[in-house]
Design an enzyme around this catalytic site. Structure first.
Site, PDB file in Angstrom:
ATOM      1  N   HIS A  30       0.854  -1.111   0.033  1.00  0.00           N
ATOM      2  CA  HIS A  30      -0.057   0.036  -0.082  1.00  0.00           C
ATOM      3  C   HIS A  30       0.935   1.338   0.036  1.00  0.00           C
ATOM      4  CE1 HIS A  30      -3.153   2.831   1.205  1.00  0.00           C
ATOM      5  NE2 HIS A  30      -3.878   1.961   0.618  1.00  0.00           N
TER       6      HIS A  30
ATOM      7  N   ASP B 268      -8.124  -5.013  -0.211  1.00  0.00           N
ATOM      8  CA  ASP B 268      -8.564  -5.718  -1.609  1.00  0.00           C
ATOM      9  C   ASP B 268      -8.191  -7.363  -1.586  1.00  0.00           C
ATOM     10  OD1 ASP B 268      -7.393  -2.840  -3.224  1.00  0.00           O
ATOM     11  OD2 ASP B 268      -9.472  -3.597  -2.997  1.00  0.00           O
TER      12      ASP B 268
HETATM   13  C1  SDX Z   1      -5.803   0.524  -3.277  1.00  0.00           C
HETATM   14  O1  SDX Z   1      -4.231   4.819  -2.031  1.00  0.00           O
HETATM   15  C2  SDX Z   1      -5.001   4.278  -1.584  1.00  0.00           C
HETATM   16  O2  SDX Z   1      -5.512   4.428  -0.241  1.00  0.00           O
HETATM   17  C3  SDX Z   1      -5.674   3.235  -2.337  1.00  0.00           C
HETATM   18  C4  SDX Z   1      -6.608   2.387  -1.622  1.00  0.00           C
HETATM   19  C5  SDX Z   1      -7.915   2.938  -1.522  1.00  0.00           C
HETATM   20  O3  SDX Z   1      -8.836   2.572  -0.470  1.00  0.00           O
HETATM   21  O4  SDX Z   1      -8.449   4.045  -2.300  1.00  0.00           O
HETATM   22  O5  SDX Z   1      -6.302   1.908  -0.531  1.00  0.00           O
HETATM   23  C6  SDX Z   1      -6.979   0.979  -2.670  1.00  0.00           C
HETATM   24  O6  SDX Z   1      -5.423   0.780  -4.147  1.00  0.00           O
HETATM   25  C7  SDX Z   1      -4.971  -0.365  -2.317  1.00  0.00           C
HETATM   26  C8  SDX Z   1      -3.748  -1.053  -3.036  1.00  0.00           C
HETATM   27  C9  SDX Z   1      -4.107  -1.992  -3.816  1.00  0.00           C
HETATM   28  N1  SDX Z   1      -3.113  -2.403  -5.084  1.00  0.00           N
HETATM   29  C10 SDX Z   1      -2.691  -3.708  -5.193  1.00  0.00           C
HETATM   30  O7  SDX Z   1      -2.994  -4.496  -4.125  1.00  0.00           O
HETATM   31  C11 SDX Z   1      -1.710  -3.874  -6.168  1.00  0.00           C
HETATM   32  C12 SDX Z   1      -0.405  -4.516  -5.619  1.00  0.00           C
HETATM   33  N2  SDX Z   1       0.149  -3.445  -4.825  1.00  0.00           N
HETATM   34  C13 SDX Z   1       1.346  -2.440  -5.494  1.00  0.00           C
HETATM   35  O8  SDX Z   1       0.968  -2.090  -6.906  1.00  0.00           O
HETATM   36  C14 SDX Z   1       2.040  -1.657  -4.698  1.00  0.00           C
HETATM   37  O9  SDX Z   1       2.244  -2.356  -3.270  1.00  0.00           O
HETATM   38  C15 SDX Z   1       1.250  -0.370  -4.246  1.00  0.00           C
HETATM   39  C16 SDX Z   1       0.960   0.515  -5.863  1.00  0.00           C
HETATM   40  C17 SDX Z   1      -0.181  -0.729  -3.832  1.00  0.00           C
HETATM   41  C18 SDX Z   1       2.087   0.300  -3.380  1.00  0.00           C
HETATM   42  O10 SDX Z   1       3.272   0.588  -3.874  1.00  0.00           O
HETATM   43  P1  SDX Z   1       4.298   1.816  -3.176  1.00  0.00           P
HETATM   44  O11 SDX Z   1       4.061   1.909  -2.025  1.00  0.00           O
HETATM   45  O12 SDX Z   1       4.563   2.880  -4.236  1.00  0.00           O
HETATM   46  O13 SDX Z   1       5.709   0.805  -3.428  1.00  0.00           O
HETATM   47  P2  SDX Z   1       6.383   0.489  -4.295  1.00  0.00           P
HETATM   48  O14 SDX Z   1       5.569   0.272  -5.523  1.00  0.00           O
HETATM   49  O15 SDX Z   1       7.458   1.298  -4.568  1.00  0.00           O
HETATM   50  O16 SDX Z   1       7.251  -0.951  -3.811  1.00  0.00           O
HETATM   51  C19 SDX Z   1       8.139  -0.974  -2.734  1.00  0.00           C
HETATM   52  C20 SDX Z   1       8.802  -2.183  -3.056  1.00  0.00           C
HETATM   53  C21 SDX Z   1       9.362  -2.369  -4.565  1.00  0.00           C
HETATM   54  O17 SDX Z   1      10.424  -3.348  -4.672  1.00  0.00           O
HETATM   55  P3  SDX Z   1      11.957  -2.808  -4.519  1.00  0.00           P
HETATM   56  O18 SDX Z   1      11.889  -1.792  -5.835  1.00  0.00           O
HETATM   57  O19 SDX Z   1      12.180  -2.054  -3.174  1.00  0.00           O
HETATM   58  O20 SDX Z   1      12.774  -3.816  -4.683  1.00  0.00           O
HETATM   59  O21 SDX Z   1       7.931  -3.205  -2.837  1.00  0.00           O
HETATM   60  C22 SDX Z   1       7.624  -3.962  -4.138  1.00  0.00           C
HETATM   61  C23 SDX Z   1       8.162  -3.029  -5.207  1.00  0.00           C
HETATM   62  O22 SDX Z   1       8.676  -3.667  -6.410  1.00  0.00           O
HETATM   63  N3  SDX Z   1       6.397  -4.188  -4.275  1.00  0.00           N
HETATM   64  C24 SDX Z   1       5.605  -5.499  -4.517  1.00  0.00           C
HETATM   65  C25 SDX Z   1       4.400  -5.245  -4.288  1.00  0.00           C
HETATM   66  N4  SDX Z   1       4.120  -4.052  -3.938  1.00  0.00           N
HETATM   67  C26 SDX Z   1       5.089  -3.230  -4.035  1.00  0.00           C
HETATM   68  N5  SDX Z   1       6.195  -6.670  -4.885  1.00  0.00           N
HETATM   69  C27 SDX Z   1       5.336  -7.525  -5.077  1.00  0.00           C
HETATM   70  N6  SDX Z   1       4.054  -7.635  -4.938  1.00  0.00           N
HETATM   71  C28 SDX Z   1       3.549  -6.567  -4.453  1.00  0.00           C
HETATM   72  N7  SDX Z   1       2.189  -6.474  -4.328  1.00  0.00           N
END
Ligand code: SDX
Length: 396
Positions: free
Chosen positions: A273, A331
């Site tokens: 998140h 989710d």
């Molecule tokens: C919602 O904003 C809100 O409030 C949204 C929401 C709402 O109520 O409106 O809460 C609803 O959108 C919840 C989130 C749902 N999305 C997902 O479940 C999709 C999967 N999650 C990712 O896409 C990701 O976690 C985000 C986009 C949700 C958050 O990403 P961040 O905090 O910007 O972190 P990041 O993408 O920079 O990731 C940090 C690290 C990275 O690895 P490194 O580059 O440090 O090696 O974590 C990894 C990312 O590659 N990573 C994941 C991951 N999410 C982040 N790796 C594997 N699986 C994942 N789900």
């Protein structure tokens, strides 16, 4: 010269505004709607009480609740012409494509509530949107399965009415199962608002141009569709089904290896998140609801649920996920609950949009209600080419 600046994505992904609606503490895993903890609202209130709180800042007393429920109930029907707009879609159109169209189309049906700068128009647009979203989502579902549309009933509560419109047919009444209705209600409450997430910021920016409330909300629906945002519940279920097809719990190690391989592009959908860097408080409540629903339906041996529990265990113990603070978000479990209720995966995000509509409207009205507000204009950090002259084509 180009290349002098280092591109900072974080700079461009933040916008800022004052708000009194929702407070999140990502480190503490705290979520408050107008000061009330989400845990108390999800346990002690129904969705329309939560809508009243988000819209007007206070939980309703008995008289206010009766009035608000009556106003919403008596706006649940949609203009009969809207079905012909809907019938223009292919039957297999994604429900979020349909909802983006239908909500935008409401601007063409409800002229007497489109002036965003008129508080009365904003009020009636809010009631109409909250009231009609369940009807539109149910119509999109019925259309996709070739069943006739089911009209809303004024003798049912908001959530039971939605499930009636979804699952009843002209040949058979839908007998609401209290546990499932309560589970659906909790999904609505937990998804109602979440401060300045991507779709809410979209609604604010869109509404800041003075466009009508329906068009601004339609922009929010479009943004929510994305798999990194509201589309994550559909993506999480699709992910679980794919792992199940490829061997299930026994083969989970191979999937986790893919997730850890940066080049695979595979993410653990439903995990991580932007704000919660510990547990998403909504996920905790959704996990409880998941157990209640699966117990009530005798589905505890559901292989997908077992797979979900195995994935959750890995994410909570494996250092790759713990070090990246990738905990289950709302989710992850909401998809399993909706699937158990009998909702098709493709409709999950449309239901998220149904629930989030009240948050979008509350945030939009808060912005528009501030006499100081101006049209939004996010800043950029220019990192492109500096000024240069055009050369004749034979010299390029
Ligand atoms: C919602 O904003 C809100 O409030 C949204 C929401 C709402 O109520 O409106 O809460 C609803 O959108 C919840 C989130 C749902 N999305 C997902 O479940 C999709 C999967 N999650 C990712 O896409 C990701 O976690 C985000 C986009 C949700 C958050 O990403 P961040 O905090 O910007 O972190 P990041 O993408 O920079 O990731 C940090 C690290 C990275 O690895 P490194 O580059 O440090 O090696 O974590 C990894 C990312 O590659 N990573 C994941 C991951 N999410 C982040 N790796 C594997 N699986 C994942 N789900």
């Amino acid at each position: 010269q180009t290349g002098k600046f280092t591109y900072d994505p974080g700079f461009l992904s933040t916008a800022s505004c004052n708000s009194t609606i929702t407070y999140i503490d990502g480190d503490k895993g705290e979520l408050l709607y107008r000061g009330y903890p989400i845990e108390q609202l999800a346990t002690n209130c129904d969705f329309l009480e939560t809508c009243h709180l988000l819209l007007y800042g206070e939980l309703p007393n008995a008289a206010q609740k009766a009035d608000f429920d009556h106003r919403v109930t008596h706006h649940t029907m949609v203009n009969e012409q809207m079905q012909f707009f809907l019938r223009g879609f292919r039957r297999d159109a994604h429900p979020m494509a349909v909802m983006t169209g239908l909500v935008g189309a409401m601007s063409a049906f409800y002229h007497d509530s489109t002036d965003i700068n008129n508080p009365e128009h904003r009020e009636i647009a809010a009631i109409r949107l909250i009231a009609k979203m369940p009807t539109l989502v149910a119509m999109a579902y019925k259309y996709s399965i070739g069943q006739p549309f089911i009209y809303p009933r004024n003798d049912l509560g908001y959530t039971a009415n939605f499930m009636h419109m979804m699952f009843a047919t002209p040949c058979e009444k839908y007998e609401p199962n209290e546990v499932l209705v309560r589970a659906m209600e909790r999904i609505f409450i937990l998804h109602a608002d979440h401060e300045q997430n991507a779709s809410t910021s979209t609604v604010r920016l869109c509404g800041s141009s003075g466009t009508n409330p329906f068009a601004a909300i339609a922009a929010g629906v479009a943004c929510l569709w994305g798999p990194a945002h509201g589309g994550a519940n559909e993506a999480a279920l699709t992910m679980l089904e794919e792992i199940q097809r490829n061997g299930g719990v026994e083969k989970i190690g191979e999937f986790i290896k893919q997730v850890k391989d940066k080049n695979s592009g595979v993410k653990l959908m439903g995990f991580g998140h932007r704000v919660y860097k510990n547990y998403d408080p909504r996920a905790k409540l959704m996990r409880e609801t998941c157990h209640e629903v699966l117990t009530a339906l005798g589905l505890h041996d559901d292989p997908l649920f077992k797979l979900a529990m195995a994935l959750e265990k890995i994410a909570l113990e494996d250092d790759y996920f713990v070090s990246r603070k990738l905990y289950p978000n709302v989710d992850f479990y909401s998809g399993i609950v909706q699937r158990a209720i009998g909702i098709p995966v493709s409709l999950f995000t449309a239901i998220f949009a149904l629930a989030r509509t009240v948050g979008w409207i509350a945030q939009l009205n808060e912005m528009i209600g501030d006499p100081e507000y101006k049209i939004g204009r996010p800043r950029q950090l220019f990192v492109g080419a500096t000024a240069r002259d055009v050369l004749a084509i034979n010299k390029r």
